[in-house]
Motif scaffolding. Sequence first.
Motif, mmCIF file in Angstrom:
data_model
loop_
_atom_site.group_PDB
_atom_site.id
_atom_site.type_symbol
_atom_site.label_atom_id
_atom_site.label_comp_id
_atom_site.label_asym_id
_atom_site.label_seq_id
_atom_site.Cartn_x
_atom_site.Cartn_y
_atom_site.Cartn_z
ATOM 1 N N THR A 92 0.829 -1.198 0.000
ATOM 2 C CA THR A 92 0.000 0.000 0.000
ATOM 3 C C THR A 92 0.865 1.250 0.000
ATOM 4 O OG1 THR A 92 -0.140 -0.132 2.400
ATOM 5 C CG2 THR A 92 -1.976 -1.063 1.145
ATOM 6 N N GLY A 93 2.183 1.075 0.149
ATOM 7 C CA GLY A 93 3.088 2.217 0.179
ATOM 8 C C GLY A 93 4.013 2.265 -1.018
ATOM 9 N N GLY A 94 3.789 1.412 -2.006
ATOM 10 C CA GLY A 94 4.608 1.426 -3.204
ATOM 11 C C GLY A 94 5.948 0.726 -3.054
ATOM 12 N N TYR A 95 6.064 -0.167 -2.096
ATOM 13 C CA TYR A 95 7.345 -0.843 -1.855
ATOM 14 C C TYR A 95 7.521 -2.083 -2.719
ATOM 15 C CZ TYR A 95 7.863 2.092 2.236
ATOM 16 O OH TYR A 95 7.985 3.165 3.066
ATOM 17 N N GLU A 96 8.695 -2.209 -3.316
ATOM 18 C CA GLU A 96 9.069 -3.423 -4.026
ATOM 19 C C GLU A 96 9.476 -4.467 -2.993
ATOM 20 O OE1 GLU A 96 10.989 -1.098 -7.887
ATOM 21 O OE2 GLU A 96 12.293 -2.277 -6.592
ATOM 22 N N SER A 97 9.192 -5.720 -3.279
ATOM 23 C CA SER A 97 9.610 -6.848 -2.436
ATOM 24 C C SER A 97 10.908 -7.388 -3.021
ATOM 25 C CB SER A 97 8.576 -7.974 -2.459
ATOM 26 O OG SER A 97 7.279 -7.522 -2.203
ATOM 27 N N HIS A 98 12.010 -7.261 -2.294
ATOM 28 C CA HIS A 98 13.313 -7.769 -2.762
ATOM 29 C C HIS A 98 13.683 -8.987 -1.922
ATOM 30 C CE1 HIS A 98 14.837 -4.359 -5.364
ATOM 31 N NE2 HIS A 98 13.626 -3.971 -4.967
ATOM 32 N N TYR A 99 13.963 -10.084 -2.579
ATOM 33 C CA TYR A 99 14.285 -11.343 -1.907
ATOM 34 C C TYR A 99 15.762 -11.674 -2.082
ATOM 35 C CZ TYR A 99 9.301 -11.771 -1.396
ATOM 36 O OH TYR A 99 7.992 -11.531 -1.049
ATOM 37 N N TYR A 100 16.349 -12.199 -1.006
ATOM 38 C CA TYR A 100 17.782 -12.488 -0.964
ATOM 39 C C TYR A 100 18.025 -13.933 -0.562
ATOM 40 C CZ TYR A 100 18.267 -7.496 -1.376
ATOM 41 O OH TYR A 100 18.203 -6.205 -1.837
ATOM 42 N N ARG A 101 19.155 -14.450 -0.992
ATOM 43 C CA ARG A 101 19.490 -15.848 -0.759
ATOM 44 C C ARG A 101 19.906 -16.125 0.679
ATOM 45 N NH1 ARG A 101 22.083 -20.083 -4.654
ATOM 46 N NH2 ARG A 101 22.374 -21.768 -3.173
ATOM 47 N N ASP A 102 20.763 -15.331 1.245
ATOM 48 C CA ASP A 102 21.284 -15.601 2.584
ATOM 49 C C ASP A 102 20.580 -14.763 3.638
ATOM 50 O OD1 ASP A 102 23.205 -17.414 1.588
ATOM 51 O OD2 ASP A 102 24.469 -15.733 0.988
ATOM 52 N N ALA A 103 20.256 -15.390 4.756
ATOM 53 C CA ALA A 103 19.651 -14.663 5.874
ATOM 54 C C ALA A 103 20.692 -13.711 6.450
ATOM 55 C CB ALA A 103 19.180 -15.639 6.943
ATOM 56 N N GLY A 104 20.224 -12.612 7.002
ATOM 57 C CA GLY A 104 21.122 -11.618 7.590
ATOM 58 C C GLY A 104 20.888 -10.267 6.961
ATOM 59 N N THR A 105 21.704 -9.312 7.329
ATOM 60 C CA THR A 105 21.499 -7.944 6.858
ATOM 61 C C THR A 105 22.540 -7.491 5.847
ATOM 62 O OG1 THR A 105 22.701 -7.128 8.776
ATOM 63 C CG2 THR A 105 20.293 -7.219 8.945
ATOM 64 N N SER A 106 23.323 -8.388 5.301
ATOM 65 C CA SER A 106 24.322 -7.971 4.310
ATOM 66 C C SER A 106 23.683 -7.641 2.965
ATOM 67 C CB SER A 106 25.375 -9.063 4.104
ATOM 68 O OG SER A 106 24.797 -10.193 3.482
ATOM 69 N N TRP A 107 22.536 -8.234 2.688
ATOM 70 C CA TRP A 107 21.792 -8.011 1.449
ATOM 71 C C TRP A 107 22.689 -8.164 0.221
ATOM 72 C CZ3 TRP A 107 17.279 -8.456 3.375
ATOM 73 C CH2 TRP A 107 16.919 -7.817 4.551
ATOM 74 N N SER A 108 23.600 -9.126 0.248
ATOM 75 C CA SER A 108 24.572 -9.260 -0.837
ATOM 76 C C SER A 108 24.155 -10.232 -1.936
ATOM 77 C CB SER A 108 25.928 -9.668 -0.271
ATOM 78 O OG SER A 108 25.821 -10.911 0.398
ATOM 79 N N THR A 109 23.266 -11.160 -1.648
ATOM 80 C CA THR A 109 22.921 -12.151 -2.666
ATOM 81 C C THR A 109 21.453 -12.003 -3.101
ATOM 82 O OG1 THR A 109 22.585 -13.731 -0.879
ATOM 83 C CG2 THR A 109 24.677 -13.851 -2.053
ATOM 84 N N PHE A 110 21.218 -10.979 -3.911
ATOM 85 C CA PHE A 110 19.895 -10.673 -4.444
ATOM 86 C C PHE A 110 19.425 -11.807 -5.349
ATOM 87 C CE2 PHE A 110 17.439 -8.900 -8.000
ATOM 88 C CZ PHE A 110 16.369 -8.357 -7.317
ATOM 89 N N LEU A 111 18.165 -12.220 -5.186
ATOM 90 C CA LEU A 111 17.577 -13.262 -6.024
ATOM 91 C C LEU A 111 16.592 -12.698 -7.046
ATOM 92 C CD1 LEU A 111 16.767 -16.058 -3.424
ATOM 93 C CD2 LEU A 111 18.354 -16.221 -5.340
ATOM 94 N N PHE A 112 15.555 -12.016 -6.553
ATOM 95 C CA PHE A 112 14.510 -11.471 -7.413
ATOM 96 C C PHE A 112 13.721 -10.439 -6.641
ATOM 97 C CE2 PHE A 112 12.493 -14.939 -5.154
ATOM 98 C CZ PHE A 112 11.220 -14.486 -4.868
ATOM 99 N N CYS A 113 12.883 -9.677 -7.352
ATOM 100 C CA CYS A 113 12.006 -8.712 -6.689
ATOM 101 C C CYS A 113 10.645 -8.718 -7.382
ATOM 102 C CB CYS A 113 12.606 -7.315 -6.668
ATOM 103 S SG CYS A 113 13.073 -6.633 -8.265
#
Length: 145
Positions: A92-113
């Motif tokens: 409802t706020g215009g946010y894209e859903s970005h999914y990552y391979r590894d759990a944690g906050t590094s956000w280094s292994t992007f999969l899809f959005c």
Amino acid sequence: MRVRRRLAAVTGLTAMAATAGLLLGASPASAGPNCASGNHCVFYLGINDSARQSYFDTDSNFTNDTFNELTSRAGGGVNVNDNTVSASNSSTGGYESHYYRDAGTSWSTFLFCVNPGSYVDYLPSSQQNLASALRLRGTTTISCY
């Protein structure tokens, strides 16, 4: 008496115009299928034939999450981590859903959005059963489903 009537009419019209302006300026909610308004949903298999987990905010670790909605369907109660096959975005706020391979906050292994109001029913096999984290992001230049 005439002045009061005119003043009341002008005041009423002004209020109606202001209300109409607010309604026109509001952005509509973007609804993806089988996912409640404001949520980002993942599915064990297909969007219409399996259990679901809904997220309202970023979740950097799916290891403690289970498919806890529509549990009578395939995947009900199964751990979400590395078990996502489909996704839907009802932001409802215009946010894209970005999914990552590894759990944690590094956000280094992007999969899809997934864009607001969009979905992917059965990801390509190279992206299935790999998601471990969800990050909500404003509009990006990344190509999403």
